[in-house]
Design a protein around this motif. Structure first.
Motif, PDB file in Angstrom:
ATOM      1  N   MET A 199       0.834  -1.173   0.000  1.00 49.76           N
ATOM      2  CA  MET A 199       0.000   0.000   0.000  1.00 49.76           C
ATOM      3  C   MET A 199       0.885   1.243   0.000  1.00 49.76           C
ATOM      4  O   MET A 199       1.869   1.324   0.739  1.00 49.76           O
ATOM      5  CB  MET A 199      -0.892  -0.019   1.239  1.00 49.76           C
ATOM      6  N   MET A 200       0.532   2.192  -0.813  1.00 47.22           N
ATOM      7  CA  MET A 200       1.286   3.432  -0.911  1.00 47.22           C
ATOM      8  C   MET A 200       0.809   4.396   0.178  1.00 47.22           C
ATOM      9  O   MET A 200      -0.380   4.593   0.368  1.00 47.22           O
ATOM     10  CB  MET A 200       1.078   4.043  -2.293  1.00 47.22           C
ATOM     11  N   THR A 201       1.749   4.982   0.898  1.00 48.50           N
ATOM     12  CA  THR A 201       1.404   5.929   1.955  1.00 48.50           C
ATOM     13  C   THR A 201       1.497   7.354   1.415  1.00 48.50           C
ATOM     14  O   THR A 201       2.010   7.587   0.311  1.00 48.50           O
ATOM     15  CB  THR A 201       2.356   5.769   3.154  1.00 48.50           C
ATOM     16  N   ASP A 218       5.058   8.098   0.491  1.00 48.14           N
ATOM     17  CA  ASP A 218       5.452   7.638  -0.842  1.00 48.14           C
ATOM     18  C   ASP A 218       4.966   8.613  -1.916  1.00 48.14           C
ATOM     19  O   ASP A 218       5.701   8.933  -2.858  1.00 48.14           O
ATOM     20  CB  ASP A 218       4.882   6.246  -1.132  1.00 48.14           C
ATOM     21  N   ALA A 219       3.722   9.073  -1.778  1.00 44.14           N
ATOM     22  CA  ALA A 219       3.169  10.017  -2.754  1.00 44.14           C
ATOM     23  C   ALA A 219       3.966  11.318  -2.767  1.00 44.14           C
ATOM     24  O   ALA A 219       4.240  11.884  -3.840  1.00 44.14           O
ATOM     25  CB  ALA A 219       1.698  10.295  -2.439  1.00 44.14           C
ATOM     26  N   LEU A 220       4.373  11.772  -1.590  1.00 43.04           N
ATOM     27  CA  LEU A 220       5.190  12.975  -1.496  1.00 43.04           C
ATOM     28  C   LEU A 220       6.541  12.779  -2.185  1.00 43.04           C
ATOM     29  O   LEU A 220       7.004  13.647  -2.944  1.00 43.04           O
ATOM     30  CB  LEU A 220       5.389  13.349  -0.030  1.00 43.04           C
ATOM     31  N   LEU A 221       7.169  11.628  -1.953  1.00 39.74           N
ATOM     32  CA  LEU A 221       8.469  11.346  -2.571  1.00 39.74           C
ATOM     33  C   LEU A 221       8.364  11.247  -4.092  1.00 39.74           C
ATOM     34  O   LEU A 221       9.204  11.794  -4.819  1.00 39.74           O
ATOM     35  CB  LEU A 221       9.061  10.060  -1.992  1.00 39.74           C
ATOM     36  N   GLY A 263      16.831  13.625  -8.767  1.00 42.38           N
ATOM     37  CA  GLY A 263      15.605  13.377  -8.010  1.00 42.38           C
ATOM     38  C   GLY A 263      15.671  12.075  -7.237  1.00 42.38           C
ATOM     39  O   GLY A 263      15.212  11.993  -6.088  1.00 42.38           O
ATOM     40  N   ALA A 264      16.254  11.048  -7.848  1.00 40.87           N
ATOM     41  CA  ALA A 264      16.416   9.767  -7.153  1.00 40.87           C
ATOM     42  C   ALA A 264      17.312   9.931  -5.927  1.00 40.87           C
ATOM     43  O   ALA A 264      17.030   9.383  -4.859  1.00 40.87           O
ATOM     44  CB  ALA A 264      16.992   8.716  -8.096  1.00 40.87           C
ATOM     45  N   LEU A 265      18.380  10.686  -6.073  1.00 41.33           N
ATOM     46  CA  LEU A 265      19.259  10.963  -4.933  1.00 41.33           C
ATOM     47  C   LEU A 265      18.501  11.714  -3.843  1.00 41.33           C
ATOM     48  O   LEU A 265      18.594  11.366  -2.655  1.00 41.33           O
ATOM     49  CB  LEU A 265      20.481  11.777  -5.384  1.00 41.33           C
ATOM     50  N   LEU A 266      17.728  12.700  -4.240  1.00 39.56           N
ATOM     51  CA  LEU A 266      17.004  13.516  -3.276  1.00 39.56           C
ATOM     52  C   LEU A 266      15.969  12.696  -2.509  1.00 39.56           C
ATOM     53  O   LEU A 266      15.926  12.751  -1.276  1.00 39.56           O
ATOM     54  CB  LEU A 266      16.333  14.688  -3.991  1.00 39.56           C
ATOM     55  N   ILE A 267      15.154  11.911  -3.204  1.00 40.78           N
ATOM     56  CA  ILE A 267      14.129  11.146  -2.481  1.00 40.78           C
ATOM     57  C   ILE A 267      14.753  10.034  -1.639  1.00 40.78           C
ATOM     58  O   ILE A 267      14.226   9.692  -0.587  1.00 40.78           O
ATOM     59  CB  ILE A 267      13.033  10.591  -3.402  1.00 40.78           C
ATOM     60  N   SER A 268      15.868   9.507  -2.086  1.00 42.82           N
ATOM     61  CA  SER A 268      16.550   8.469  -1.300  1.00 42.82           C
ATOM     62  C   SER A 268      17.073   9.037   0.012  1.00 42.82           C
ATOM     63  O   SER A 268      16.926   8.421   1.064  1.00 42.82           O
ATOM     64  CB  SER A 268      17.706   7.862  -2.092  1.00 42.82           C
ATOM     65  N   THR A 269      17.662  10.211  -0.051  1.00 40.29           N
ATOM     66  CA  THR A 269      18.178  10.804   1.180  1.00 40.29           C
ATOM     67  C   THR A 269      17.053  11.233   2.106  1.00 40.29           C
ATOM     68  O   THR A 269      17.180  11.103   3.324  1.00 40.29           O
ATOM     69  CB  THR A 269      19.108  12.000   0.893  1.00 40.29           C
ATOM     70  N   VAL A 270      15.941  11.700   1.547  1.00 36.13           N
ATOM     71  CA  VAL A 270      14.800  12.066   2.396  1.00 36.13           C
ATOM     72  C   VAL A 270      14.222  10.818   3.062  1.00 36.13           C
ATOM     73  O   VAL A 270      13.924  10.809   4.253  1.00 36.13           O
ATOM     74  CB  VAL A 270      13.728  12.816   1.587  1.00 36.13           C
ATOM     75  N   SER A 309       6.225   2.737   4.242  1.00 37.18           N
ATOM     76  CA  SER A 309       6.586   3.252   2.919  1.00 37.18           C
ATOM     77  C   SER A 309       7.251   2.171   2.067  1.00 37.18           C
ATOM     78  O   SER A 309       8.223   1.534   2.479  1.00 37.18           O
ATOM     79  CB  SER A 309       7.536   4.439   3.075  1.00 37.18           C
ATOM     80  N   GLN A 310       6.742   1.986   0.865  1.00 32.40           N
ATOM     81  CA  GLN A 310       7.341   1.015  -0.053  1.00 32.40           C
ATOM     82  C   GLN A 310       8.700   1.497  -0.549  1.00 32.40           C
ATOM     83  O   GLN A 310       9.629   0.701  -0.706  1.00 32.40           O
ATOM     84  CB  GLN A 310       6.407   0.774  -1.236  1.00 32.40           C
ATOM     85  N   ILE A 311       8.822   2.787  -0.791  1.00 28.09           N
ATOM     86  CA  ILE A 311      10.100   3.340  -1.257  1.00 28.09           C
ATOM     87  C   ILE A 311      11.167   3.157  -0.177  1.00 28.09           C
ATOM     88  O   ILE A 311      12.280   2.706  -0.453  1.00 28.09           O
ATOM     89  CB  ILE A 311       9.945   4.824  -1.651  1.00 28.09           C
TER      90      ILE A 311
END
Length: 161
Positions: free
Chosen positions: A1-3, A6-9, A91-98, A133-135
């Motif tokens: 399930m997406m939280t 996840d939607a924010l990321l 963007g991948a780097l940014l969401i990963s660090t967040v 979070s799935q991410i």
């Protein structure tokens, strides 16, 4: 399930990718240069002040060089694709660090130290969204990844090993 986390990321990732497309060829330079600057800042110093000064100097220098080398940022469709790639990677780097920047809980058990992520001391709404979070769950492999990837994404944890 997406939280909602996840939607924010995913939204943040899409925005950074779109910015890269908008900048075209200089978006590729912006994205790849951002990754190099982050890695250097994380690996050179553990002092936040030194890291901020290093990022500011390298970022300014990179912007000046990019501006001089790439006069017209968007000329052809492949420039847009290159910009999309740069934005996508940054963007991948940014969401990963967040996703990996929340505090850990470390407990000492008879079997040794056991860490749980994220900390249960977070407010319930944030804890539930981040823990489910799935991410975040996909990115937990970073703790066992190469030292270079740990330095890029979780520098405070990479120094502890």
């Amino acid at each position: 399930m997406m939280t909602w986390f996840d939607a924010l990321l995913v939204t943040l990732w899409a925005v950074v990718t779109a910015l890269g497309v908008r900048r075209g060829l200089s978006g590729l330079s912006w994205g790849l240069g951002g990754i190099v600057v982050c890695y250097l800042a994380n690996s050179v110093s553990s002092s936040p002040v030194v890291s901020v000064l290093l990022v500011a100097a390298l970022g300014f220098g990179g912007a000046v060089v990019t501006r001089r080398l790439i006069r017209a940022p968007v000329e052809t469709p492949w420039h847009l694709a290159a910009g999309a790639l740069g934005g996508f990677v940054l963007g991948a780097l940014l969401i990963s660090t967040v996703a990996l920047s929340f505090p850990l809980d470390v407990r000492v058990t008879p079997k040794g130290r056991v860490a749980t992520y994220p900390s249960v001391s977070l407010p319930p709404g944030i804890y539930d969204a981040v823990s489910q979070s799935q991410i975040k769950n996909e990115l937990l492999r970073v703790w066992k990844a190469s030292p270079a990837l740990r330095t890029l994404l979780i520098p405070d944890q990479a120094r502890l090993r």
